[in-house]
Enzyme design. Structure first.
Site, short mmCIF file in Angstrom:
data_model
loop_
_atom_site.label_atom_id
_atom_site.label_comp_id
_atom_site.label_asym_id
_atom_site.label_seq_id
_atom_site.Cartn_x
_atom_site.Cartn_y
_atom_site.Cartn_z
N ASP A 7 52.22 -81.59 -40.06
CA ASP A 7 50.65 -81.10 -40.06
C ASP A 7 50.18 -81.72 -41.39
O ASP A 7 50.91 -82.01 -42.14
CB ASP A 7 50.63 -79.42 -39.84
CG ASP A 7 49.39 -78.97 -40.12
OD1 ASP A 7 48.48 -79.63 -39.44
OD2 ASP A 7 49.18 -78.03 -40.75
N ASP A 26 46.58 -80.37 -42.90
CA ASP A 26 45.87 -79.40 -43.68
C ASP A 26 46.90 -78.25 -43.66
O ASP A 26 47.30 -77.59 -42.80
CB ASP A 26 44.80 -78.82 -42.68
CG ASP A 26 44.12 -77.52 -43.14
OD1 ASP A 26 43.98 -77.65 -44.50
OD2 ASP A 26 43.40 -77.02 -42.75
#
Ligand code: B16
Ligand code: MG
Length: 217
Positions: free
Chosen positions: A8, A10
């Site tokens: 991922d 963020d």
């Protein structure tokens, strides 16, 4: 054997969550809704338009704005957010990320990105790590936001690996659920991620040694 690790963006590679928060906070205030950092946790991993809907609901204003007005609010949020991205540099990588990316590469395991952010390509460039990834799923092609597994499945498909041959790394509850639903092993960074196969307190603990031990366990 482990063939790929899917990240991922963020909250795992860099901390843009705070910048998302500041931009949403400004837009929400303009329509009389106050959000705080606790509420912001619920927006992690959630797409731009879905985030707006959650904010409206939180402020008791669900259904008060037309589609056109919603689009204008989301566009304004993104303009604030993109402005704030100018502060990102190669020093904005979270601790340990540069090393773990290098070690995964050395081990000949593929590296993918599963971020629902439409700004992901620009963020990777600002961080100077766009070449670290073998494949980045295209957020603009994703129909269902996390916790749906779609973006993680798209990353595995682009890397040409089966989900069972890959692990995913996330900081958001919706993201961990998405990884699990994809049939991949999940690593959660931060607290409250009880559904993750492996829970780590911070990216500092995210080492190649730790990932290989988890895979073998
Ligand atoms: P954008 P991730 C997500 O990134 C963020 O966590 C979420 O807060 C944001 O709304 C979403 O991207 C969409 O971002 O407005 O830039 O398209 O965690 O999936 O890397
Ligand atoms: Mg995240």
């Amino acid at each position: 054997t482990l063939k790929a690790v899917v990240f991922d963006l963020d909250g795992v590679i860099t901390d843009t969550a705070h910048l998302h928060f500041l931009a949403w906070h400004a837009v929400a205030e303009e329509i009389g809704i106050t959000i705080d950092e606790v509420f912001n946790e619920q927006l992690k991993g959630i797409s731009r338009m879905d985030s707006l809907q959650r904010i409206l609901k939180h402020g008791g204003k669900e259904g008060t704005f037309s589609d056109e007005q919603c689009l204008a609010l989301a566009t304004k949020k993104n303009a604030f957010y993109v402005q704030s991205l100018a502060s990102l540099t190669e020093d904005s990588l979270l601790p340990g990320i540069r090393d773990v990316l290098a070690d995964i590469r050395t081990a000949n395991v593929k590296i993918g990105l599963a971020s629902v952010s439409l700004n992901a390509p620009g963020i990777l460039r600002a961080l100077g790590i766009q070449h670290a990834f073998d494949f980045c799923a295209d957020a603009s092609l994703i129909i269902c936001s996390k916790p749906d597994p779609e973006i993680f499945l798209a990353a595995c498909a682009g890397l040409n690996v089966r989900p069972e041959e890959a692990m995913g790394i996330e900081d958001a509850p919706a993201g961990v659920e998405a990884i699990n639903a994809a049939g991949m092993l999940s690593v959660g960074i931060g607290s409250g991620l009880n559904h993750a196969g492996l829970q780590l307190d911070s990216t500092r603990e995210l080492t190649w040694k730790c990932l290989t031990e988890f895979w073998a366990s």
